[in-house]
Structures are given as C-alpha cells and as structure tokens.
Design an enzyme around this catalytic site. Structure first.
Site, PDB file in Angstrom:
ATOM      1  N   ASP A  62       0.851  -1.192   0.000  1.00  0.00           N
ATOM      2  CA  ASP A  62       0.000   0.000   0.000  1.00  0.00           C
ATOM      3  C   ASP A  62       0.883   1.237   0.000  1.00  0.00           C
ATOM      4  O   ASP A  62       1.431   1.634   1.028  1.00  0.00           O
ATOM      5  CB  ASP A  62      -0.897  -0.024   1.240  1.00  0.00           C
ATOM      6  N   GLU A 138      32.392   8.949   5.703  1.00  0.00           N
ATOM      7  CA  GLU A 138      32.758   8.945   7.122  1.00  0.00           C
ATOM      8  C   GLU A 138      31.504   9.292   7.915  1.00  0.00           C
ATOM      9  O   GLU A 138      31.063  10.441   7.908  1.00  0.00           O
ATOM     10  CB  GLU A 138      33.843   9.982   7.398  1.00  0.00           C
ATOM     11  N   GLU A 140      29.645   9.949  11.227  1.00  0.00           N
ATOM     12  CA  GLU A 140      29.766  10.256  12.650  1.00  0.00           C
ATOM     13  C   GLU A 140      28.418  10.049  13.327  1.00  0.00           C
ATOM     14  O   GLU A 140      27.374  10.307  12.723  1.00  0.00           O
ATOM     15  CB  GLU A 140      30.245  11.701  12.832  1.00  0.00           C
ATOM     16  N   GLU A 192      35.401  10.276  18.189  1.00  0.00           N
ATOM     17  CA  GLU A 192      35.438  11.602  17.603  1.00  0.00           C
ATOM     18  C   GLU A 192      35.674  12.672  18.669  1.00  0.00           C
ATOM     19  O   GLU A 192      35.880  12.376  19.844  1.00  0.00           O
ATOM     20  CB  GLU A 192      34.147  11.875  16.812  1.00  0.00           C
ATOM     21  N   GLU A 199      33.170   7.687  14.881  1.00  0.00           N
ATOM     22  CA  GLU A 199      33.135   7.721  13.420  1.00  0.00           C
ATOM     23  C   GLU A 199      33.503   6.351  12.885  1.00  0.00           C
ATOM     24  O   GLU A 199      34.452   5.721  13.346  1.00  0.00           O
ATOM     25  CB  GLU A 199      34.137   8.755  12.890  1.00  0.00           C
ATOM     26  N   HIS A 248      30.758  12.994   6.040  1.00  0.00           N
ATOM     27  CA  HIS A 248      31.698  13.519   5.052  1.00  0.00           C
ATOM     28  C   HIS A 248      31.851  12.511   3.922  1.00  0.00           C
ATOM     29  O   HIS A 248      32.207  11.357   4.141  1.00  0.00           O
ATOM     30  CB  HIS A 248      33.049  13.800   5.707  1.00  0.00           C
ATOM     31  N   ARG A 317      39.914  21.529   6.717  1.00  0.00           N
ATOM     32  CA  ARG A 317      38.686  20.928   7.247  1.00  0.00           C
ATOM     33  C   ARG A 317      37.639  21.956   7.657  1.00  0.00           C
ATOM     34  O   ARG A 317      36.556  21.581   8.102  1.00  0.00           O
ATOM     35  CB  ARG A 317      39.016  20.003   8.425  1.00  0.00           C
ATOM     36  N   GLU A 334      36.569  15.678  -0.698  1.00  0.00           N
ATOM     37  CA  GLU A 334      35.738  15.376   0.470  1.00  0.00           C
ATOM     38  C   GLU A 334      34.697  16.485   0.607  1.00  0.00           C
ATOM     39  O   GLU A 334      35.044  17.645   0.846  1.00  0.00           O
ATOM     40  CB  GLU A 334      36.583  15.293   1.741  1.00  0.00           C
ATOM     41  N   ARG A 336      32.035  18.032   2.786  1.00  0.00           N
ATOM     42  CA  ARG A 336      31.801  17.988   4.232  1.00  0.00           C
ATOM     43  C   ARG A 336      30.439  18.526   4.651  1.00  0.00           C
ATOM     44  O   ARG A 336      30.127  18.574   5.835  1.00  0.00           O
ATOM     45  CB  ARG A 336      32.913  18.776   4.942  1.00  0.00           C
TER      46      ARG A 336
END
Length: 446
Positions: A62, A138, A140, A192, A199, A248, A317, A334, A336
């Site tokens: 459904d 990654e 977290e 972390e 992580e 990330h 970062r 990466e 983030r």
C-alpha cells in the site's frame, strides 16, 4: 554462441535459487525493504517459506501508507527485489535477511518516487557516458543513554581516545564485528571530538551499494546499542556546545578505469576542479538534500568542524569541500556538507549531478582557501535554516537534479517539516538550543 551471451547467461539470477540458498543457510525470515523519502527503511517481515512468492514476483504494498508515494485512491504498488543488495542480519543470529526492493508504477516502469530508482537512473545516465562515480562516507554518530527520554552523554572520551575506560568499547567492537560479518567492511573507526561520538568509515564503492550499506549499517548500529541499554543516534546535533555529526563524503569520477580526479602533480586535475565548481555553485540549493532536517542547521555553525562558508581548500577541514592532501597526493574530494540524517540515495544523486554539471560546463571555482573558513568575510554561506534551504532549492536549476515528481514531493515534505517546527518555536530564539521537538522527531528516527 554469440559473444557476450555466456556472461549474460551467468548474470541472470533465478529467484528460486536465491530462496533455496537462503533457506539452506539457515535464514528463517525475509525482510523486504523499501526506502521512503527520508531515506528510512520500510519493511515487512515474513517467514522464509512465505517469502518465496515475494522473491519471485515482487512484493505488493500500500503506497498510500508511506509518505509521498501515493494517494489512497491510487495506492497499489509492486516492488521487485534487487538481488545485488541483500544483507543477512548477523547481529540477529543470522536469522533475517534484508532484501532491498525497487518500486514499479502501475505501468511496470520504475517509480521515480522511490529514492533507489532515482539514484539508479542517475548512475545509468553516467554509465551511458562512460562515467562512473565512487563514494566513501565517514559517518559520525553518538551513542547516548536516555534519562527521562532525554539524551545524555555516555562516555567522556576525546578525539582518538586511547583509554578503553573512556570509551564504549563493547558496543563499538560489536558494531565493527557486524560490519565485517555483513560484508560491508570498514577502513577504520575512532572516537570523535565530542564525548560519546564515534566515526566509522564506509569504504569507497558504487554509490548505490554505499547508500544501501548506510541504511543497513544504521539499522544494525541502533539494534546493537539497544542491547546495551543505549541509543545510537544519527541526529546531526543532539547536544549544543559540542561538535555535531557529519557524513563527510569522499567522491571521485572515473572513465575506463582511470580516476579523473587523480593528479600527477600536487594540484587538482581539470575535471576535479570543475566538479568542485559545480558543487559549490549549487551548494545552497542542494543543502536541503544533504542537510535535510531542522536540526541539521544547528550543526552548520562556526568552529565545530562543520562548513558554514561555501569555499574549498587543500587539507582545510573548515572548508565545505576539502581536497585530501596527504603527502601532496590528490585523488578525490571530500564534501563535508552532508550529515548522517540525509537520504543517501538523493544526496548522492544531487552531489553527482552538481559535479558533472560543473565538469560539463567548465565551472571554475573560486581560488582555494588556506585560512580558517569561518573567519572569511564576503563569501557565500550555507542557508541558515531548513526553510531557507527549501527556498534555495525550489528556485534553483538544481531542482531539476531530481525527477519532477520527486523534487516536488521532497520540497513539500521539507517545507512542511519547517512549518511544523516554526509553529512551535521561533528560530531566532532557539537556533542555539536543542529543543524537545527535535529530540522527539530525530533522536531515534534519523
């Protein structure tokens, strides 16, 4: 025999063979999984014998009872099993097998309100151009204890914590054991920055496989924590004043087995640079997909390792897009911005499409930044709220990164989510407070 026919014959899967192997392996129950618009699994649970028809002919369900799939007057759907994506629940004594499904519409075509279908279509479009994406994530998350329904920190560990007594060793090691048993694997894990925060990395693979792995991983991590009287939460910001949780996403594009982002110098390739340009160009618009909750925007604040400025840099970062730069070697980017409450199928879709748009249109990003991005002035910033993110999405060209019906449904769902919060709380008064509304809505569901 025509060339290629052997490979085609061997690639065909007989559903009854799948059923037979599962039964002989001791599986007792089958859990067919459909993904909803939030990226959460919806499923039935049935004995292995009763599941024979489901594995053979698909599962009727459904659609009107799953948000945004259908209306009550057009609610009968069938979903077909994807035998490429099956996971035996090792943490449940290997009695249950999770089988991911793809939803068909009433004409037998893939339904584009199914997030898996959206990502599969995107990857098919790439493959038609001889392009292939790889992502690794990654993830977290926090493992917390509850006190009267409110989350509390369950350890006092630090980043890269080495003291076993300061970590939740038992649930974490059990989670790692099950990642191996599931065949997902893991490259590493660590405590972390925040207390009770960990992580775990999902290794780079095809985006559809990684999205399925994320769903199963979160399901498992929650079940394992529950065994210890704890809660694994993928809510982006369960506590104010300490780091929130990101997802990330490491990303590269490939052609003919060659990584288009791998540089023979210490600078990014042209394809990589243009892809960064595309992601940054549409960062505000796709924010609602990669940071999809009210709570997500309480993570996106300065000085907690979450991006607030739409910039990129090498080894930086604090930037939205970081180019990993270990030994001056470049082979991926990466991103983030995403957090673990994202629907990974839709998030990977918009990320890939933004990057490919950048490559196709030679979108030059601004110069890379080496300063702490939070302190930069006069550069674009992430949306301040979910409401602002919805507005950016609906008026952007990026709205077309999702199929029309999915884009419309997704915007409506997120607009409603923001309206529900705003009807109870004033953002200016609560942007730096984690409200009971958020805890109730996201702590266990995200």
């Amino acid at each position: 025999m025509p060339q290629g026919s052997i490979k085609e014959t061997l690639s065909r899967v007989d559903p009854l063979d799948v059923w037979r192997i599962l039964k002989s392996a001791g599986v007792k129950y089958v859990k067919p999984i459909i993904i909803d618009i939030h990226g959460r699994p919806r499923a039935e649970l049935m004995p292995i014998d009763a599941a024979k028809d489901i594995l053979t002919d698909g599962m009727p369900f459904d659609g009107s009872s799953i948000q945004s799939y259908a209306t009550v007057n057009k609610s009968d759907f069938v979903a077909l099993p994807d035998f490429r994506s099956m996971f035996i629940e090792s943490w449940n004594s290997s009695k249950i097998v999770d089988v991911f499904l793809s939803v068909l519409d009433d004409s037998g075509k893939p339904n584009m309100l199914d997030p898996r279908n959206v990502l599969m279509q995107t990857l098919d479009e790439l493959a038609a151009r001889n392009l292939y994406a790889k992502v690794g994530v990654e993830i977290e998350f926090f493992i917390v204890k509850l006190n009267g329904g409110k989350p509390e920190l369950a350890d006092d560990g630090l980043y890269f914590e080495g003291r076993n007594a300061a970590m939740l060793v038992n649930p974490i090691t059990k989670i790692l054991e099950n990642l191996e048993a599931l065949g997902i694997g893991w490259s590493k894990t660590h405590h972390e920055v925040a207390p009770s925060q960990y992580e775990i990395n999902i290794p780079a693979n095809d985006p559809l496989k990684v999205a399925d792995m994320i769903v199963v991983y979160k399901l498992m991590a929650k079940d394992v924590a529950n065994e210890f009287g704890l809660v694994s939460t993928f809510m982006p910001k369960p506590f104010w004043g300490i780091n929130g949780s990101g997802a990330h996403t490491h990303f590269s594009l490939w052609r003919d087995g060659v990584n288009l982002f791998e540089s023979k110098t210490d600078e990014v390739t042209e394809e990589c640079r243009y892809s960064i340009g595309g992601i940054l160009k549409f960062a505000k618009a796709i924010s609602v997909v990669v940071a999809p909750t009210v709570n997500s925007y309480k993570r996106l604040v300065p000085h907690h390792e979450a991006p607030t400025r739409i910039v990129w840099g090498y080894a930086n970062r604090s930037a939205m897009v970081r180019v990993p730069y270990y030994g001056k070697r470049v082979n991926r980017i990466e991103y983030r911005h995403p957090d673990p409450s994202m629907n990974p199928y839709l998030a990977f879709t918009v990320m890939v499409k933004a990057a490919v748009y950048g490559m196709d249109n030679k979108v030059e990003p601004p110069a890379p930044v080496s300063d702490v991005a939070y302190e930069l002035k006069g550069v674009p910033e992430t949306p301040a709220t979910l409401g602002e993110a919805v507005e950016e999405f609906t008026r952007s060209e990026a709205f077309k990164f999702l199929p029309g019906e999915m884009a419309k449904a997704y915007a409506e769902v997120k607009s409603q989510e923001w309206s529900e919060y705003s009807s109870v709380y004033n953002w200016k008064e609560t942007w730096n407070v984690i409200t009971p509304w958020e805890i109730e809505r996201y702590l266990k569901a995200a």
